[in-house]
Design a protein around this motif. Structure first.
Motif, PDB file in Angstrom:
ATOM      1  N   SER A  19      34.592  -2.559 -17.443  1.00 23.22           N
ATOM      2  CA  SER A  19      35.499  -3.090 -16.362  1.00 23.22           C
ATOM      3  C   SER A  19      36.398  -4.399 -17.106  1.00 23.22           C
ATOM      4  N   THR A  20      36.175  -4.932 -18.202  1.00 26.52           N
ATOM      5  CA  THR A  20      37.007  -5.961 -18.435  1.00 26.52           C
ATOM      6  C   THR A  20      37.713  -5.578 -19.786  1.00 26.52           C
ATOM      7  N   SER A  21      37.401  -4.391 -20.370  1.00 27.01           N
ATOM      8  CA  SER A  21      37.900  -4.239 -21.672  1.00 27.01           C
ATOM      9  C   SER A  21      39.302  -4.260 -21.876  1.00 27.01           C
ATOM     10  N   TRP A  22      40.144  -3.883 -21.007  1.00 23.90           N
ATOM     11  CA  TRP A  22      41.509  -3.814 -21.044  1.00 23.90           C
ATOM     12  C   TRP A  22      42.173  -5.311 -21.082  1.00 23.90           C
ATOM     13  N   ILE A  23      41.512  -6.047 -20.042  1.00 23.27           N
ATOM     14  CA  ILE A  23      42.077  -7.388 -20.138  1.00 23.27           C
ATOM     15  C   ILE A  23      41.595  -8.045 -21.383  1.00 23.27           C
ATOM     16  N   LEU A  24      40.330  -8.048 -21.933  1.00 25.19           N
ATOM     17  CA  LEU A  24      39.787  -8.673 -23.104  1.00 25.19           C
ATOM     18  C   LEU A  24      40.627  -8.235 -24.352  1.00 25.19           C
ATOM     19  N   PHE A  25      40.974  -6.971 -24.224  1.00 29.06           N
ATOM     20  CA  PHE A  25      41.751  -6.271 -25.405  1.00 29.06           C
ATOM     21  C   PHE A  25      42.939  -7.246 -25.624  1.00 29.06           C
ATOM     22  N   ILE A  26      43.661  -7.384 -24.713  1.00 29.47           N
ATOM     23  CA  ILE A  26      45.046  -7.750 -24.752  1.00 29.47           C
ATOM     24  C   ILE A  26      45.029  -9.563 -25.040  1.00 29.47           C
ATOM     25  N   ALA A  27      43.744  -9.885 -24.264  1.00 28.18           N
ATOM     26  CA  ALA A  27      43.646 -11.559 -24.522  1.00 28.18           C
ATOM     27  C   ALA A  27      42.958 -11.867 -26.158  1.00 28.18           C
ATOM     28  N   PHE A  28      42.182 -10.897 -26.783  1.00 30.93           N
ATOM     29  CA  PHE A  28      41.923 -10.918 -28.241  1.00 30.93           C
ATOM     30  C   PHE A  28      42.853 -10.920 -29.116  1.00 30.93           C
ATOM     31  N   PHE A  29      43.876  -9.532 -28.864  1.00 30.35           N
ATOM     32  CA  PHE A  29      44.807  -9.344 -29.632  1.00 30.35           C
ATOM     33  C   PHE A  29      45.972 -10.463 -29.759  1.00 30.35           C
ATOM     34  N   ALA A  30      46.314 -10.949 -28.448  1.00 33.39           N
ATOM     35  CA  ALA A  30      47.255 -11.871 -28.549  1.00 33.39           C
ATOM     36  C   ALA A  30      46.562 -13.218 -28.886  1.00 33.39           C
ATOM     37  N   GLY A  31      45.253 -13.574 -28.871  1.00 28.57           N
ATOM     38  CA  GLY A  31      44.600 -14.643 -29.105  1.00 28.57           C
ATOM     39  C   GLY A  31      44.482 -14.743 -30.703  1.00 28.57           C
ATOM     40  N   SER A  32      44.286 -13.572 -31.354  1.00 26.94           N
ATOM     41  CA  SER A  32      44.227 -13.613 -32.777  1.00 26.94           C
ATOM     42  C   SER A  32      45.488 -14.064 -33.338  1.00 26.94           C
TER      43      SER A  32
END
Lengths: 522, 91
Positions: A19-32
């Motif tokens: 349920s959170t994979s899409w949100i967290l993918f973007i947050a992690f990719f941008a965060g890195s």
């Protein structure tokens, strides 16, 4: 633990992750990427590469010019040392924020010194680029659910933690391969993920927590306590007695007596020219976990009014500073930041692989997968790979000779068009085809970045290395490495399409004719 | 559907429970209310995640919801009743 409880926790882990994979993918990719924010800024704004740091004399000249030309600004104005060789002043005039810097002794609007793109990537990290507070709260709630996925995952795997860690079975069973890879990355980066889930939630939904405490638990008494806890010094009241402010160099020296390693980056003046006037000097400090601090001085006498530097911090500031340092890896040097960059990308992989596992583990043996699984595959491809493509294109557009692409609006429009375009594209194509094509497109744009930079600024790899512009050099090298990784991923996915399970949503449509009718939607 | 109900119960109930426990700590954590509050805010998220995990680990959705509701009722009763009868002063 009872098998029944373990089964429920497994369901919770899957539900929370998917349920959170899409949100967290973007947050992690941008965060890195935000880990290297200063380097990104230097790459994005070529003018910043050869700028020398402003001196205290430059600050004094700007302060004098602003206070003489705009007397009402004396009540409150800021000076940012920013990324330019000349400092920038900003103040409110008729409700509008105005900025200016000195050029040949005259106040002029500042040139392009700030990078809308690096600001946007940071925003993407904690709001997904959604307008208003909604994106921030959405990411915050996702962090709490992500915490649930970690707790449940830890409880499930705690008994066989070491065994699972080294059980990477690379063979014919692709589902097992992805599951092992997912577990290995998750276990190895667990401390990092716990830190991220906790600090991410604290940053994004702090306001919700403070409002809840104020309204439900302490009936209006929490807000003043919180405000006071984060205050370095009380806001000054003008005394009405004129006093000549000290030269910035003298004020910096006074601040350095409190924090010798302080490197000023920002000055905030209040009631300039009044005996009670203050200056808050913000800056970076070294040799501590928290590398940012501020000192409030009386601008006329230099007397210390308040300080928030390591060793002299209120617990609230110390806690938030520690969280900030741990979240962005600001406590360490280059190696720590590279580690954070790698772990951020590994986190993005974790969410992407989790979504793939969910789809694969529900695959039917016969041809024709359920609509839900196909939709999930399309959205995972469009939203996740689309965000990578959107960022790659936005970086490329930033180097084009059209100034609008580098503006705040331009950056948002370019990213938004390519991200949403990718989602629509993935929705219209068979998922596997969309994945391959979007991966190739991302690789192409990432590989083009060093070339575009060389054309736009003349700083090709050899020149950057020869002149010691290491931030630009390493950015270009990383873009090449990331581009090559996307290229290899695209080839691996293409191989999977040809040789993988025919009934999977990831099979090439030609090999799964039963699916093909419903695959092309547009 | 059950997962959605459990998520909502855990998210809302866990949030309110975290807030209530932080409020209680601010009252009783020591004499310096500002420091108590600074510390109490740090454990809202762990309590929230813990409550969410317990809701999912519980055998029955209704049992989890009622347990969370009861925990909240107890905490908020203490929070609202005790200052009102002057056993605990305002922070």
């Amino acid at each position: 633990m009872k098998p029944d409880t373990l089964r429920r926790l497994h369901s919770a882990h899957t539900w929370a992750g998917v349920s959170t994979s899409w949100i967290l993918f973007i947050a992690f990719f941008a965060g890195s990427i935000t880990v290297f924010s200063p380097e990104v800024h230097e790459w994005v704004v070529p003018q910043a590469r050869r700028a020398s740091a402003p001196t205290a004399q430059d600050v004094a000249a700007l302060v004098a010019a602003v206070t003489q030309a705009h007397p009402p600004a004396r009540a409150e104005f800021d000076i940012s040392l920013g990324h330019s060789s000349q400092p920038i002043a900003s103040w409110y005039s008729a409700g509008e924020r105005v900025s200016a810097q000195l050029a040949d002794g005259v106040l002029v609007p500042p040139g392009r010194t700030e990078s809308a793109l690096s600001e946007f990537i940071l925003e993407l990290h904690y709001t997904l680029g959604l307008p208003g507070e909604a994106g921030m709260y959405l990411v915050g709630i996702a962090c709490v659910i992500y915490g649930l996925a970690l707790v449940a995952g830890l409880l499930i795997y705690v008994r066989n933690l070491i065994g699972d860690l080294f059980a990477w079975r690379a063979g014919r069973n692709l589902k097992q391969f992805w599951r092992d890879a997912h577990t290995m990355v998750g276990v190895l980066s667990l401390p990092f993920h716990i830190t991220f889930a906790y600090t991410g939630a604290m940053f994004t939904i702090f306001v919700l927590m403070a409002a809840g405490l104020d309204r439900f638990a302490l009936q209006g008494r929490a807000a003043p306590l919180i405000e006071h806890a984060f205050e370095v010094a009380p806001a000054p009241e003008p005394g009405g007695e004129a006093a000549t402010p000290l030269h910035p160099a003298v004020l910096i020296a006074a601040a350095k007596r409190v924090a010798p390693s302080l490197r000023p980056t920002f000055f905030s003046y209040r009631h300039y020219g009044d005996a009670n006037g203050t200056v808050q000097i913000y800056g970076q400090v070294s040799g501590a976990l928290i590398q940012q601090g501020s000192i409030v001085l009386n601008s006329a006498s230099g007397a210390l009014i308040g300080a928030s530097v390591p060793g002299r911090m209120h617990p609230a500031n110390a806690a938030s500073g520690t969280m900030l340092a741990l979240h962005y890896g600001r406590f360490g040097g280059f190696v720590t930041r590279w580690m954070y960059f790698g772990l951020g990308l590994a986190g993005a992989f974790l969410f992407y692989s989790g979504a793939l596992l969910w789809i694969e583990s529900r695959r039917r043996r016969q041809a024709g997968q359920p609509r839900l699984h196909r939709s999930m595959a399309r959205l995972t491809v469009g939203l996740c790979i689309g965000s990578c493509l959107g960022l790659a294109v936005t970086f490329a557009a930033n180097q084009l000779p059209v100034a609008w692409f580098a503006t705040d609006l331009g950056v948002r429009v370019v990213y938004g068009v390519f991200w949403l375009g990718s989602v629509i594209f993935a929705w219209c194509r068979p998922p596997i085809r969309a994945a391959i094509e979007l991966l190739y497109a991302t690789a192409a744009f990432a590989l083009a970045l060093p070339i575009l930079n060389a054309i736009a600024s003349g700083d090709h790899l050899l020149r950057s290395a020869a002149e010691g512009h290491w931030a630009v050099f390493w950015f270009d090298m990383t873009a090449l490495a990331v581009g090559m990784s996307f290229l290899l991923l695209a080839r691996a996915v293409a191989r999977r399409a040809r040789a993988g399970e025919r009934n999977s949503v990831w099979a090439a449509p030609a090999e799964a004719p039963a699916n093909s009718e419903s695959e092309h939607r547009c | 559907m059950i997962m959605l109900i459990r998520s909502l119960a855990g998210l809302i109930g866990g949030y309110l429970l975290g807030i209530a426990l932080a409020g209680l700590w601010t009252h009783w954590g020591g004499s310096d209310a500002e420091r108590n509050l600074s510390f109490a805010m740090l454990f809202i998220v762990p309590v929230w995640i813990g409550a969410l995990a317990l809701v999912f680990a519980a055998r029955s959705t209704w049992y989890a919801c009622i347990a969370l509701l009861a925990a909240n009722a107890v905490c908020y009763s203490i929070l609202w009743a005790l200052p009102a009868i002057a056993i605990v002063g305002p922070p």
